[in-house]
Design a protein around this motif. Structure first.
Motif, mmCIF file in Angstrom:
data_model
loop_
_atom_site.group_PDB
_atom_site.id
_atom_site.type_symbol
_atom_site.label_atom_id
_atom_site.label_comp_id
_atom_site.label_asym_id
_atom_site.label_seq_id
_atom_site.Cartn_x
_atom_site.Cartn_y
_atom_site.Cartn_z
ATOM 1 N N ALA A 120 68.550 27.345 13.377
ATOM 2 C CA ALA A 120 69.436 26.230 13.714
ATOM 3 C C ALA A 120 68.787 24.887 13.366
ATOM 4 O O ALA A 120 67.561 24.755 13.394
ATOM 5 C CB ALA A 120 69.778 26.270 15.205
ATOM 6 N N PRO A 121 69.614 23.905 13.023
ATOM 7 C CA PRO A 121 69.077 22.567 12.710
ATOM 8 C C PRO A 121 68.260 22.015 13.877
ATOM 9 O O PRO A 121 68.630 22.179 15.033
ATOM 10 C CB PRO A 121 70.351 21.729 12.489
ATOM 11 C CG PRO A 121 71.404 22.717 12.114
ATOM 12 C CD PRO A 121 71.079 23.964 12.888
ATOM 13 N N GLY A 122 67.148 21.393 13.561
ATOM 14 C CA GLY A 122 66.338 20.765 14.590
ATOM 15 C C GLY A 122 65.250 21.641 15.167
ATOM 16 O O GLY A 122 64.368 21.153 15.876
ATOM 17 N N VAL A 123 65.283 22.952 14.878
ATOM 18 C CA VAL A 123 64.241 23.849 15.383
ATOM 19 C C VAL A 123 63.004 23.729 14.499
ATOM 20 O O VAL A 123 63.080 23.891 13.277
ATOM 21 C CB VAL A 123 64.731 25.310 15.415
ATOM 22 C CG1 VAL A 123 63.582 26.246 15.799
ATOM 23 C CG2 VAL A 123 65.884 25.451 16.389
ATOM 24 N N GLU A 124 61.887 23.430 15.124
ATOM 25 C CA GLU A 124 60.638 23.296 14.374
ATOM 26 C C GLU A 124 59.918 24.632 14.361
ATOM 27 O O GLU A 124 59.498 25.139 15.405
ATOM 28 C CB GLU A 124 59.753 22.223 15.004
ATOM 29 C CG GLU A 124 60.354 20.826 14.928
ATOM 30 C CD GLU A 124 59.396 19.766 15.439
ATOM 31 O OE1 GLU A 124 58.185 20.048 15.517
ATOM 32 O OE2 GLU A 124 59.862 18.666 15.763
ATOM 33 N N ILE A 125 59.794 25.212 13.185
ATOM 34 C CA ILE A 125 59.170 26.517 13.036
ATOM 35 C C ILE A 125 58.541 26.608 11.653
ATOM 36 O O ILE A 125 59.088 26.084 10.670
ATOM 37 C CB ILE A 125 60.202 27.661 13.232
ATOM 38 C CG1 ILE A 125 59.527 29.023 13.133
ATOM 39 C CG2 ILE A 125 61.375 27.529 12.272
ATOM 40 C CD1 ILE A 125 60.441 30.190 13.529
ATOM 41 N N GLU A 126 57.393 27.235 11.597
ATOM 42 C CA GLU A 126 56.728 27.415 10.310
ATOM 43 C C GLU A 126 57.500 28.457 9.506
ATOM 44 O O GLU A 126 57.748 29.561 9.970
ATOM 45 C CB GLU A 126 55.280 27.880 10.534
ATOM 46 C CG GLU A 126 54.472 27.985 9.248
ATOM 47 C CD GLU A 126 53.043 28.453 9.500
ATOM 48 O OE1 GLU A 126 52.421 28.939 8.541
ATOM 49 O OE2 GLU A 126 52.575 28.337 10.646
ATOM 50 N N LEU A 127 57.877 28.105 8.307
ATOM 51 C CA LEU A 127 58.684 28.980 7.464
ATOM 52 C C LEU A 127 57.857 29.601 6.348
ATOM 53 O O LEU A 127 56.796 29.097 6.004
ATOM 54 C CB LEU A 127 59.852 28.170 6.868
ATOM 55 C CG LEU A 127 60.820 27.573 7.897
ATOM 56 C CD1 LEU A 127 61.834 26.662 7.203
ATOM 57 C CD2 LEU A 127 61.538 28.669 8.672
ATOM 58 N N PRO A 128 58.342 30.721 5.780
ATOM 59 C CA PRO A 128 59.612 31.377 6.060
ATOM 60 C C PRO A 128 59.518 32.335 7.252
ATOM 61 O O PRO A 128 58.443 32.767 7.634
ATOM 62 C CB PRO A 128 59.901 32.146 4.782
ATOM 63 C CG PRO A 128 58.531 32.541 4.293
ATOM 64 C CD PRO A 128 57.641 31.367 4.635
ATOM 65 N N ILE A 129 60.670 32.666 7.807
ATOM 66 C CA ILE A 129 60.770 33.706 8.821
ATOM 67 C C ILE A 129 60.885 35.041 8.091
ATOM 68 O O ILE A 129 61.708 35.181 7.187
ATOM 69 C CB ILE A 129 62.023 33.489 9.701
ATOM 70 C CG1 ILE A 129 61.994 32.107 10.352
ATOM 71 C CG2 ILE A 129 62.137 34.587 10.753
ATOM 72 C CD1 ILE A 129 63.327 31.676 10.931
ATOM 73 N N ALA A 130 60.067 36.002 8.462
ATOM 74 C CA ALA A 130 60.118 37.320 7.822
ATOM 75 C C ALA A 130 60.933 38.272 8.694
ATOM 76 O O ALA A 130 60.743 38.316 9.909
ATOM 77 C CB ALA A 130 58.705 37.870 7.616
ATOM 78 N N VAL A 131 61.845 38.997 8.064
ATOM 79 C CA VAL A 131 62.653 39.956 8.811
ATOM 80 C C VAL A 131 62.640 41.297 8.095
ATOM 81 O O VAL A 131 62.452 41.362 6.872
ATOM 82 C CB VAL A 131 64.116 39.475 8.981
ATOM 83 C CG1 VAL A 131 64.166 38.117 9.659
ATOM 84 C CG2 VAL A 131 64.844 39.429 7.642
ATOM 85 N N THR A 132 62.842 42.345 8.872
ATOM 86 C CA THR A 132 62.993 43.664 8.263
ATOM 87 C C THR A 132 64.342 44.242 8.677
ATOM 88 O O THR A 132 64.765 44.117 9.819
ATOM 89 C CB THR A 132 61.878 44.639 8.699
ATOM 90 O OG1 THR A 132 61.939 44.838 10.111
ATOM 91 C CG2 THR A 132 60.512 44.105 8.327
ATOM 92 N N ALA A 133 64.988 44.854 7.705
ATOM 93 C CA ALA A 133 66.269 45.519 7.928
ATOM 94 C C ALA A 133 66.133 46.961 7.473
ATOM 95 O O ALA A 133 65.276 47.286 6.647
ATOM 96 C CB ALA A 133 67.378 44.821 7.159
ATOM 97 N N ARG A 134 66.974 47.809 8.029
ATOM 98 C CA ARG A 134 66.890 49.216 7.644
ATOM 99 C C ARG A 134 67.343 49.443 6.208
ATOM 100 O O ARG A 134 66.711 50.159 5.453
ATOM 101 C CB ARG A 134 67.724 50.067 8.602
ATOM 102 C CG ARG A 134 66.882 50.845 9.587
ATOM 103 C CD ARG A 134 67.702 51.788 10.406
ATOM 104 N NE ARG A 134 68.610 51.111 11.316
ATOM 105 C CZ ARG A 134 69.399 51.729 12.171
ATOM 106 N NH1 ARG A 134 69.402 53.039 12.223
ATOM 107 N NH2 ARG A 134 70.182 51.055 12.975
ATOM 108 N N SER A 135 68.439 48.840 5.822
ATOM 109 C CA SER A 135 69.028 49.123 4.509
ATOM 110 C C SER A 135 68.780 48.002 3.512
ATOM 111 O O SER A 135 68.560 46.844 3.877
ATOM 112 C CB SER A 135 70.532 49.351 4.640
ATOM 113 O OG SER A 135 71.180 48.147 4.998
ATOM 114 N N VAL A 136 68.842 48.370 2.246
ATOM 115 C CA VAL A 136 68.696 47.392 1.162
ATOM 116 C C VAL A 136 69.845 46.395 1.221
ATOM 117 O O VAL A 136 69.650 45.194 1.001
ATOM 118 C CB VAL A 136 68.662 48.112 -0.202
ATOM 119 C CG1 VAL A 136 68.716 47.103 -1.346
ATOM 120 C CG2 VAL A 136 67.410 48.979 -0.324
ATOM 121 N N SER A 137 71.037 46.876 1.526
ATOM 122 C CA SER A 137 72.200 45.982 1.575
ATOM 123 C C SER A 137 72.065 44.941 2.679
ATOM 124 O O SER A 137 72.451 43.781 2.498
ATOM 125 C CB SER A 137 73.485 46.796 1.751
ATOM 126 O OG SER A 137 73.447 47.540 2.964
#
Length: 284
Positions: free
Chosen positions: A31-48
């Motif tokens: 969200a706009p205004g959130v201070e966080i070191e980027l990038p955020i890494a995420v894992t998903a089960r599927s390629v899609s």
């Protein structure tokens, strides 16, 4: 988002699983205004599912379907790791990333019925574990999250996790032995409200309103009453009295409802919820 001021930027963050709750937390972090070191890494089960993040400059996604080490890749360099997976897979997920975690990383579990000790047992010394119990209104930034540090988590780790969940609503810091109670009240609480809405809509239909009319009447009544309660300095009991004129129509209806002993009903419902969390902790 909470009105609380975030005093420091959130560290680089990895999220294992981006299902319903994980997705809500991720939206808060982006969200706009959130201070966080980027990038955020995420894992998903599927390629899609991972492909949905293609082109994003603030998120890098890994797919477990094509990369068995997706979780390990995601947590490397992350100071904050969120385990947003099903309760029965939390220990396995923690075990799988243990040797890839940064020293001093904070691991957050949003799973019900999994004590921090079970997660700490899978992780190296020096990694802090914090449990969190958010609820579904987090999807619109109106959630409330109970958080509790495990034996490995100090005040700084808990404060960091507090800032994390303030991106999706309000936060209450509790002892870990209160987390099951938080789950019973606020974690499952939206379901109780929706059940009430179901029955109110059905009752309105029996009075003769069509489906759209009944839904409008009930939906706006609940939404408006909830917002009034948030904005008012009065306790719910006083707000109820404000609507209930002596010898009036509301009083008659409230008398019928109170005769059903809602206090006992809610005590039994919450106790059943807590018992189920305790059963999950025992692996039942």
């Amino acid at each position: 988002m909470s009105n609380s001021t975030q005093s420091a930027a959130l560290p680089r963050t990895a999220m294992i699983g981006v299902g319903s709750m994980g997705g809500a937390i991720l939206a808060g972090l982006r969200a706009p205004g959130v201070e966080i070191e980027l990038p955020i890494a995420v894992t998903a089960r599927s390629v899609s599912s991972a492909a949905a993040f293609e082109g994003a400059d603030d998120v890098v996604a890994y797919a477990g379907e094509s990369d068995p080490d997706a979780n390990r890749h995601a947590v490397r360099g992350a100071g904050l790791v969120i385990l947003a997976v099903k309760p029965w897979t939390v220990a396995e997920a923690a075990r799988g990333i243990a040797d890839a975690l940064e020293p001093g990383a904070i691991v957050v579990s949003v799973a019900a019925g999994v004590p921090s000790s079970a997660i700490e047992a899978e992780l190296p010394e020096g990694v802090a574990v914090v449990r969190a119990m958010p609820n579904t209104p987090s999807h619109i930034g109106r959630g409330v999250t109970g958080i509790a540090g495990g034996a490995s988590a100090g005040e700084e780790a808990v404060a960091t996790v507090r800032r994390l969940f303030e991106t999706v609503g309000e936060v209450l810091v509790v002892r870990e032995d209160q987390i099951n109670d938080v789950a019973a009240v606020s974690g499952s609480g939206p379901a109780y409200v929706y059940l009430y809405a179901e029955h109110m809509i059905a009752a309105a239909r029996r009075l003769g309103f069509d489906a759209d009319q009944a839904r409008l009447l009930v939906q706006q009544t609940i939404a408006g009453a909830a917002e009034l309660m948030v904005r008012s300095d009065d306790e719910p009991e006083q707000l109820r009295r404000n609507v209930t004129s002596p010898k009036g129509t509301t009083e008659r209806a409230v008398e019928v409802l109170q005769a059903a002993d809602w206090g006992d009903l809610f005590d039994r419902a919450l106790a059943a919820n807590v018992r189920r969390s305790e059963e999950l902790e025992r692996g039942e």
